[in-house]
Design a protein around this motif. Structure first.
Motif, PDB file in Angstrom:
ATOM      1  N   ARG A   2     -48.617  10.207 -39.736  1.00 19.08           N
ATOM      2  CA  ARG A   2     -47.921   9.923 -38.480  1.00 19.08           C
ATOM      3  C   ARG A   2     -46.457  10.377 -38.534  1.00 19.08           C
ATOM      4  O   ARG A   2     -45.742  10.086 -39.486  1.00 19.08           O
ATOM      5  N   CYS A   3     -46.015  11.075 -37.521  1.00 19.38           N
ATOM      6  CA  CYS A   3     -44.629  11.540 -37.454  1.00 19.38           C
ATOM      7  C   CYS A   3     -43.686  10.339 -37.319  1.00 19.38           C
ATOM      8  O   CYS A   3     -43.899   9.468 -36.474  1.00 19.38           O
ATOM      9  N   PRO A   4     -42.634  10.253 -38.165  1.00 18.01           N
ATOM     10  CA  PRO A   4     -41.721   9.094 -38.099  1.00 18.01           C
ATOM     11  C   PRO A   4     -40.874   9.100 -36.828  1.00 18.01           C
ATOM     12  O   PRO A   4     -40.286   8.080 -36.464  1.00 18.01           O
ATOM     13  N   SER A   5     -40.843  10.203 -36.131  1.00 18.76           N
ATOM     14  CA  SER A   5     -40.001  10.307 -34.948  1.00 18.76           C
ATOM     15  C   SER A   5     -40.774  10.015 -33.660  1.00 18.76           C
ATOM     16  O   SER A   5     -40.356   9.182 -32.850  1.00 18.76           O
ATOM     17  N   CYS A   6     -41.928  10.674 -33.466  1.00 16.36           N
ATOM     18  CA  CYS A   6     -42.656  10.518 -32.201  1.00 16.36           C
ATOM     19  C   CYS A   6     -44.036   9.883 -32.379  1.00 16.36           C
ATOM     20  O   CYS A   6     -44.765   9.673 -31.413  1.00 16.36           O
ATOM     21  N   SER A   7     -44.424   9.593 -33.625  1.00 13.00           N
ATOM     22  CA  SER A   7     -45.701   8.954 -33.941  1.00 13.00           C
ATOM     23  C   SER A   7     -46.934   9.824 -33.701  1.00 13.00           C
ATOM     24  O   SER A   7     -48.061   9.339 -33.801  1.00 13.00           O
ATOM     25  N   GLU A  30     -43.931  19.358 -40.898  1.00 10.93           N
ATOM     26  CA  GLU A  30     -43.278  19.494 -39.602  1.00 10.93           C
ATOM     27  C   GLU A  30     -44.232  18.982 -38.542  1.00 10.93           C
ATOM     28  O   GLU A  30     -45.396  19.392 -38.464  1.00 10.93           O
ATOM     29  N   CYS A  31     -43.725  18.056 -37.726  1.00  6.66           N
ATOM     30  CA  CYS A  31     -44.535  17.482 -36.659  1.00  6.66           C
ATOM     31  C   CYS A  31     -44.904  18.578 -35.654  1.00  6.66           C
ATOM     32  O   CYS A  31     -44.047  19.353 -35.216  1.00  6.66           O
ATOM     33  N   SER A  32     -46.198  18.636 -35.311  1.00  9.09           N
ATOM     34  CA  SER A  32     -46.661  19.678 -34.379  1.00  9.09           C
ATOM     35  C   SER A  32     -46.162  19.431 -32.961  1.00  9.09           C
ATOM     36  O   SER A  32     -46.071  20.350 -32.150  1.00  9.09           O
ATOM     37  N   THR A  33     -45.819  18.158 -32.682  1.00  7.31           N
ATOM     38  CA  THR A  33     -45.399  17.810 -31.317  1.00  7.31           C
ATOM     39  C   THR A  33     -43.890  17.967 -31.127  1.00  7.31           C
ATOM     40  O   THR A  33     -43.442  18.709 -30.259  1.00  7.31           O
ATOM     41  N   CYS A  34     -43.077  17.261 -31.970  1.00  6.44           N
ATOM     42  CA  CYS A  34     -41.624  17.255 -31.743  1.00  6.44           C
ATOM     43  C   CYS A  34     -40.854  18.105 -32.754  1.00  6.44           C
ATOM     44  O   CYS A  34     -39.637  18.186 -32.687  1.00  6.44           O
ATOM     45  N   LYS A  35     -41.575  18.698 -33.700  1.00  7.50           N
ATOM     46  CA  LYS A  35     -40.979  19.591 -34.705  1.00  7.50           C
ATOM     47  C   LYS A  35     -40.066  18.891 -35.714  1.00  7.50           C
ATOM     48  O   LYS A  35     -39.334  19.547 -36.454  1.00  7.50           O
TER      49      LYS A  35
HETATM   50 ZN   LIG Z   1     -43.083  14.154 -33.931  1.00  8.73          ZN
END
Ligand SMILES: [Zn+2]
Length: 157
Positions: A2-7, A30-35
């Motif tokens: 899980r991305c720590p920024s946008c989940s 690297e988060c695929s959604t928010c990078k």
């Molecule tokens: Zn993210």
């Protein structure tokens, strides 16, 4: 992960690197959604071993205590310190390989005795006197004479 920024749960691995003599794997993701970039660590799980003492009390297995006991048992023996440390590490590894997460103090003592007996008879008796907790002086002398019967000279200091 899980991305720590946008989940979001989808991420891309940018880099993988082995650390701690290859015991740890670090990944930059690297988060695929928010990078957002973040780091994850992967390690082999080590489950702590619990020692069940003679009186039924439990305590965490302490490798340092084992080593200390071995050092005391072998202090006047010709066993090099490195070999004593290797012996302790070997016993620790053997305990870690078992499926059971609990071990009795007697089992540890017997493991040590098995190894010591083949390495050094005097150290064996010293360690036996502590770990097997001879219930009487007669027991202890019995062990000594058993060894003496094998033509082993014992410094009875
Ligand atoms: Zn993210």
């Amino acid at each position: 992960m899980r991305c720590p920024s946008c989940s979001a749960t989808d991420s891309r691995v940018l880099e993988s690197r082995l650390l701690d003599q290859e015991a740890t794997l670090r990944r930059r993701r690297e988060c695929s959604t928010c990078k957002t970039r973040f780091t994850t660590y992967e390690r082999v799980e080590t489950v702590p071993i619990t020692v069940v003492k003679r009186d039924g009390k439990r305590q965490p297995f302490d490798p340092h205590k084992l080593l200390l006991g071995l050092v005391h048992a072998t202090v006047k023996s010709p066993i090099p310190a490195d070999d004593v440390a290797a012996l302790a590490a070997d016993i620790e590894a053997q305990l870690a390989k078992r499926n059971a997460r609990e071990v009795t103090s007697e089992e540890i003592g017997e493991l040590v005795l098995d190894r010591l007996r083949s390495v050094d008879e005097v150290a064996y008796v010293r360690f036996a006197s502590v770990y097997r907790s001879f219930s009487s002086i007669e027991d202890f002398m019995g062990e000594l004479s058993r060894l003496a019967g094998k033509k082993v000279s014992l410094p009875l200091s």
